[in-house]
Design a protein around this motif. Structure first.
Motif, PDB file in Angstrom:
ATOM      1  N   TRP A  26      43.728  34.417  50.740  1.00 15.74           N
ATOM      2  CA  TRP A  26      43.332  35.129  49.527  1.00 15.74           C
ATOM      3  C   TRP A  26      44.467  35.967  48.944  1.00 15.74           C
ATOM      4  CZ3 TRP A  26      38.077  37.191  51.859  1.00 15.74           C
ATOM      5  CH2 TRP A  26      37.231  36.088  52.066  1.00 15.74           C
ATOM      6  N   ASP A 103      32.464  37.483  44.039  1.00 19.28           N
ATOM      7  CA  ASP A 103      33.241  36.301  43.683  1.00 19.28           C
ATOM      8  C   ASP A 103      33.137  35.322  44.841  1.00 19.28           C
ATOM      9  OD1 ASP A 103      34.421  36.697  41.047  1.00 19.28           O
ATOM     10  OD2 ASP A 103      35.458  38.406  41.952  1.00 19.28           O
ATOM     11  N   ASN A 123      36.243  32.595  38.051  1.00 21.18           N
ATOM     12  CA  ASN A 123      37.568  33.204  37.981  1.00 21.18           C
ATOM     13  C   ASN A 123      38.573  32.205  38.542  1.00 21.18           C
ATOM     14  OD1 ASN A 123      36.924  35.771  36.886  1.00 21.18           O
ATOM     15  ND2 ASN A 123      36.158  36.443  38.873  1.00 21.18           N
ATOM     16  N   ARG A 125      42.415  31.428  39.487  1.00 26.27           N
ATOM     17  CA  ARG A 125      43.704  32.072  39.760  1.00 26.27           C
ATOM     18  C   ARG A 125      44.832  31.202  39.222  1.00 26.27           C
ATOM     19  NH1 ARG A 125      44.594  34.731  45.462  1.00 26.27           N
ATOM     20  NH2 ARG A 125      42.970  35.993  44.470  1.00 26.27           N
ATOM     21  N   ARG A 205      50.203  40.130  42.654  1.00 26.91           N
ATOM     22  CA  ARG A 205      48.904  40.044  41.984  1.00 26.91           C
ATOM     23  C   ARG A 205      48.923  40.868  40.697  1.00 26.91           C
ATOM     24  NH1 ARG A 205      44.786  39.022  45.627  1.00 26.91           N
ATOM     25  NH2 ARG A 205      43.414  39.051  43.802  1.00 26.91           N
ATOM     26  N   ASP A 236      43.828  36.378  38.236  1.00 25.26           N
ATOM     27  CA  ASP A 236      42.479  35.834  38.283  1.00 25.26           C
ATOM     28  C   ASP A 236      41.825  35.948  36.909  1.00 25.26           C
ATOM     29  OD1 ASP A 236      42.501  35.159  41.064  1.00 25.26           O
ATOM     30  OD2 ASP A 236      42.316  37.292  41.527  1.00 25.26           O
ATOM     31  N   GLU A 258      39.980  29.131  42.945  1.00 30.78           N
ATOM     32  CA  GLU A 258      38.859  29.348  42.038  1.00 30.78           C
ATOM     33  C   GLU A 258      37.692  29.951  42.802  1.00 30.78           C
ATOM     34  OE1 GLU A 258      36.408  26.742  38.668  1.00 30.78           O
ATOM     35  OE2 GLU A 258      38.320  26.044  39.521  1.00 30.78           O
ATOM     36  N   ALA A 277      42.134  39.254  32.691  1.00 35.14           N
ATOM     37  CA  ALA A 277      42.137  39.059  34.145  1.00 35.14           C
ATOM     38  C   ALA A 277      41.278  40.146  34.768  1.00 35.14           C
ATOM     39  CB  ALA A 277      43.557  39.121  34.720  1.00 35.14           C
ATOM     40  N   ILE A 281      39.167  40.165  43.163  1.00 38.50           N
ATOM     41  CA  ILE A 281      38.018  39.367  43.580  1.00 38.50           C
ATOM     42  C   ILE A 281      37.314  40.000  44.782  1.00 38.50           C
ATOM     43  CG2 ILE A 281      38.971  37.230  42.658  1.00 38.50           C
ATOM     44  CD1 ILE A 281      39.604  36.426  45.566  1.00 38.50           C
TER      45      ILE A 281
END
Length: 284
Positions: A26, A103, A123, A125, A205, A236, A258, A277, A281
């Motif tokens: 993740w 999510d 969402n 990515r 991120r 995201d 996703e 965005a 998540i």
């Protein structure tokens, strides 16, 4: 017979949670836990087998009527033995009576539906090294400021357009941690955009990315990319915001992951057109 119990998290547990999330692929922000934990210290639960943490969930309360579930993980050695579902039930019980968001990764979405969750959007990515600013300009009078210089009350009020509950404590940490850049787009004293880039083990991120126009979103994204030239970004994007999808494509980013944004009850009324965005998540 092994003894299993669900307990609250310690500070060390939050560090462990980041490691587990990394192992799941993740790619959490390196210091995200320092913002997540203060948001609701009682909202992080661990399943312990003979005292050893083997499963987790976050069930974070926001305001009086909203909650968000994340970090639902059972470590590989105990999967399929019923420990994960016990942690899940404890998290859902903690948020009883609230609208709950999450999510959901593809492999778990059917289980979430059985628990009363319904998909609102996906969402996606987008990831890669941004290829310039896609030719966009924000318009006259728009200035980019460090979000740390914007009054927190103003920043929090702007965030409420995109998130269904107040989260001032979380935001204060989110913009102030040392391994991130937080920018605000301002015109005549009014906020027209807000974005944060944070370090991670993989691609940096970006989240949130809010903007009142695609041009402002592009300017914010280009400015964040310029703080670490050549560094991949991971963003995201709600698939219902087609302007954001097109923006990611113009920057040369490609889908890599996703998850379905799901809620119990009606989806909250938020400004999806301005949400380029989501923030995370894990906590919404």
């Amino acid at each position: 017979m092994a003894e299993f119990e669900v307990t609250g998290a310690s500070v060390d547990d939050i560090t462990q949670l980041g490691e587990w999330a990394h192992d799941e692929g993740w790619n959490p922000g390196r210091s995200d836990g320092h913002a997540f934990f203060p948001a609701d210290p009682g909202g992080f639960l661990f399943g312990r087998l003979d005292g050893r943490a083997v499963a987790s969930i976050s069930a974070v309360r926001y305001g009086t009527d909203f909650g968000f579930v994340g970090f639902y993980i059972a470590t590989p050695p105990v999967r399929g033995q019923g420990y994960g579902i016990q942690v899940w039930r404890a998290g859902i019980e903690r948020l009883a009576g609230r609208t709950i968001g999450l999510d959901g990764v593809i492999g778990q979405q059917e289980n979430y539906r059985r628990s009363g969750f319904r998909r609102a959007w996906n969402n996606i990515r987008y990831e890669g090294v941004p290829a310039g600013d896609a030719g966009a300009r924000p318009g006259d009078g728009v200035r980019l400021l460090h979000a740390r210089t914007v009054p927190l009350a103003q920043l929090a009020a702007y965030d409420r357009r995109f998130f269904p509950a107040p989260r001032d404590t979380f935001l204060a940490a989110w913009v102030s941690l040392p391994d991130r850049t937080a920018l605000a787009a301002v015109r005549d004293g009014e906020l027209h955009g807000f974005a944060v880039r944070r370090a991670a083990r993989g691609a940096c991120r970006v989240g949130p990315l809010y903007a009142s126009s695609p041009e402002i979103a592009a300017t914010l994204l280009d400015a964040l990319a310029a703080t670490a030239p050549g560094t991949p970004l991971a963003i995201d994007v709600p698939d219902v915001n087609q302007q954001s999808v097109r923006l990611m494509e113009r920057f040369g980013l490609t889908p890599s992951f996703e998850a379905a944004r799901m809620y119990t009850g009606p989806a909250p009324d938020v400004d999806l057109a301005g949400m380029y965005a989501v923030t995370s998540i894990e906590l919404g």
